[in-house]
Design a protein around this motif. Structure first.
Motif, PDB file in Angstrom:
ATOM      1  N   ARG A  27       0.808  -1.223   0.000  1.00  0.00           N
ATOM      2  CA  ARG A  27       0.000   0.000   0.000  1.00  0.00           C
ATOM      3  C   ARG A  27       0.844   1.277   0.000  1.00  0.00           C
ATOM      4  N   ASP A  28       2.121   1.185   0.361  1.00  0.00           N
ATOM      5  CA  ASP A  28       2.943   2.394   0.372  1.00  0.00           C
ATOM      6  C   ASP A  28       3.555   2.710  -0.995  1.00  0.00           C
ATOM      7  N   VAL A  29       3.289   1.883  -2.022  1.00  0.00           N
ATOM      8  CA  VAL A  29       3.743   2.159  -3.386  1.00  0.00           C
ATOM      9  C   VAL A  29       2.603   2.843  -4.126  1.00  0.00           C
ATOM     10  N   SER A  30       2.862   4.043  -4.645  1.00  0.00           N
ATOM     11  CA  SER A  30       1.807   4.803  -5.317  1.00  0.00           C
ATOM     12  C   SER A  30       1.710   4.436  -6.798  1.00  0.00           C
ATOM     13  N   VAL A  31       0.538   4.683  -7.362  1.00  0.00           N
ATOM     14  CA  VAL A  31       0.326   4.475  -8.789  1.00  0.00           C
ATOM     15  C   VAL A  31       1.261   5.381  -9.581  1.00  0.00           C
ATOM     16  N   ALA A  32       1.467   6.593  -9.101  1.00  0.00           N
ATOM     17  CA  ALA A  32       2.375   7.527  -9.778  1.00  0.00           C
ATOM     18  C   ALA A  32       3.792   6.967  -9.835  1.00  0.00           C
ATOM     19  N   GLU A  33       4.231   6.313  -8.761  1.00  0.00           N
ATOM     20  CA  GLU A  33       5.564   5.701  -8.733  1.00  0.00           C
ATOM     21  C   GLU A  33       5.652   4.569  -9.758  1.00  0.00           C
ATOM     22  N   LEU A  34       4.585   3.779  -9.873  1.00  0.00           N
ATOM     23  CA  LEU A  34       4.568   2.689 -10.840  1.00  0.00           C
ATOM     24  C   LEU A  34       4.592   3.226 -12.269  1.00  0.00           C
ATOM     25  N   CYS A  35       3.800   4.256 -12.537  1.00  0.00           N
ATOM     26  CA  CYS A  35       3.775   4.862 -13.873  1.00  0.00           C
ATOM     27  C   CYS A  35       5.131   5.470 -14.216  1.00  0.00           C
ATOM     28  N   ALA A  36       5.785   6.088 -13.240  1.00  0.00           N
ATOM     29  CA  ALA A  36       7.113   6.667 -13.456  1.00  0.00           C
ATOM     30  C   ALA A  36       8.126   5.572 -13.802  1.00  0.00           C
ATOM     31  N   ALA A  37       8.005   4.408 -13.171  1.00  0.00           N
ATOM     32  CA  ALA A  37       8.899   3.292 -13.474  1.00  0.00           C
ATOM     33  C   ALA A  37       8.690   2.805 -14.903  1.00  0.00           C
ATOM     34  N   VAL A  38       7.438   2.739 -15.340  1.00  0.00           N
ATOM     35  CA  VAL A  38       7.146   2.326 -16.721  1.00  0.00           C
ATOM     36  C   VAL A  38       7.749   3.338 -17.689  1.00  0.00           C
ATOM     37  N   GLU A  39       7.636   4.621 -17.379  1.00  0.00           N
ATOM     38  CA  GLU A  39       8.226   5.654 -18.235  1.00  0.00           C
ATOM     39  C   GLU A  39       9.739   5.541 -18.261  1.00  0.00           C
ATOM     40  N   LYS A  40      10.338   5.192 -17.132  1.00  0.00           N
ATOM     41  CA  LYS A  40      11.783   4.987 -17.066  1.00  0.00           C
ATOM     42  C   LYS A  40      12.199   3.847 -17.999  1.00  0.00           C
ATOM     43  N   ALA A  41      11.314   2.881 -18.190  1.00  0.00           N
ATOM     44  CA  ALA A  41      11.586   1.743 -19.070  1.00  0.00           C
ATOM     45  C   ALA A  41      11.305   2.067 -20.537  1.00  0.00           C
ATOM     46  N   GLY A  42      10.855   3.302 -20.817  1.00  0.00           N
ATOM     47  CA  GLY A  42      10.665   3.720 -22.194  1.00  0.00           C
ATOM     48  C   GLY A  42       9.254   3.629 -22.735  1.00  0.00           C
ATOM     49  N   CYS A  43       8.281   3.420 -21.868  1.00  0.00           N
ATOM     50  CA  CYS A  43       6.880   3.317 -22.295  1.00  0.00           C
ATOM     51  C   CYS A  43       6.047   4.304 -21.488  1.00  0.00           C
ATOM     52  N   SER A  44       4.756   4.294 -21.701  1.00  0.00           N
ATOM     53  CA  SER A  44       3.835   5.130 -20.927  1.00  0.00           C
ATOM     54  C   SER A  44       2.809   4.238 -20.254  1.00  0.00           C
ATOM     55  N   ALA A  45       2.252   4.714 -19.141  1.00  0.00           N
ATOM     56  CA  ALA A  45       1.265   3.914 -18.421  1.00  0.00           C
ATOM     57  C   ALA A  45       0.225   4.802 -17.765  1.00  0.00           C
ATOM     58  N   ALA A  46      -0.961   4.237 -17.622  1.00  0.00           N
ATOM     59  CA  ALA A  46      -2.048   4.882 -16.899  1.00  0.00           C
ATOM     60  C   ALA A  46      -2.828   3.785 -16.191  1.00  0.00           C
TER      61      ALA A  46
END
Length: 112
Positions: free
Chosen positions: A62-81
């Protein structure tokens, strides 16, 4: 079972929630693998990425935010929502994906 799977409580366990992200920009298994590896590097996260549906299914503390997950996907070169709750995986392919499939089909048929 991997070490990460055994260390992370199953979805539905206290403190764990399931999040689904729509991921755009993946065109091959290497892309989906890169997104999955990047997400799994986050503490408290177990992710599985499906290239066909372009959905990342994530069990996260629960302490991992959706924004953090989306930022990780962007770091990998893609986009997420985040997918709306209760939505089902879409089997539609974006136009870039359609071109990629068509290109691979032509290459397979004509040997280019």
């Amino acid at each position: 079972m991997t070490l990460m799977e055994s260390a992370l409580p199953a979805e539905g366990a206290p403190g764990i929630r399931r999040i689904e992200l729509d991921v755009t920009g993946m065109s091959c298994r290497a892309c989906s693998g890169r997104v999955q590896r990047t997400l799994n590097k986050i503490d408290g996260v177990h992710a599985s990425v499906n290239l066909g549906t372009r959905v990342a299914t994530i069990d996260a503390s629960r302490d991992v935010s959706v924004a953090e997950l989306c930022a990780a996907v962007e770091k990998a070169g893609c986009s997420a929502a985040q997918r709306p709750e209760g939505s089902t995986a879409s089997l539609t392919v974006d136009s870039g994906g359609q071109r990629n499939v068509l290109s691979r089909l032509v290459s397979a048929v004509f040997g280019h």
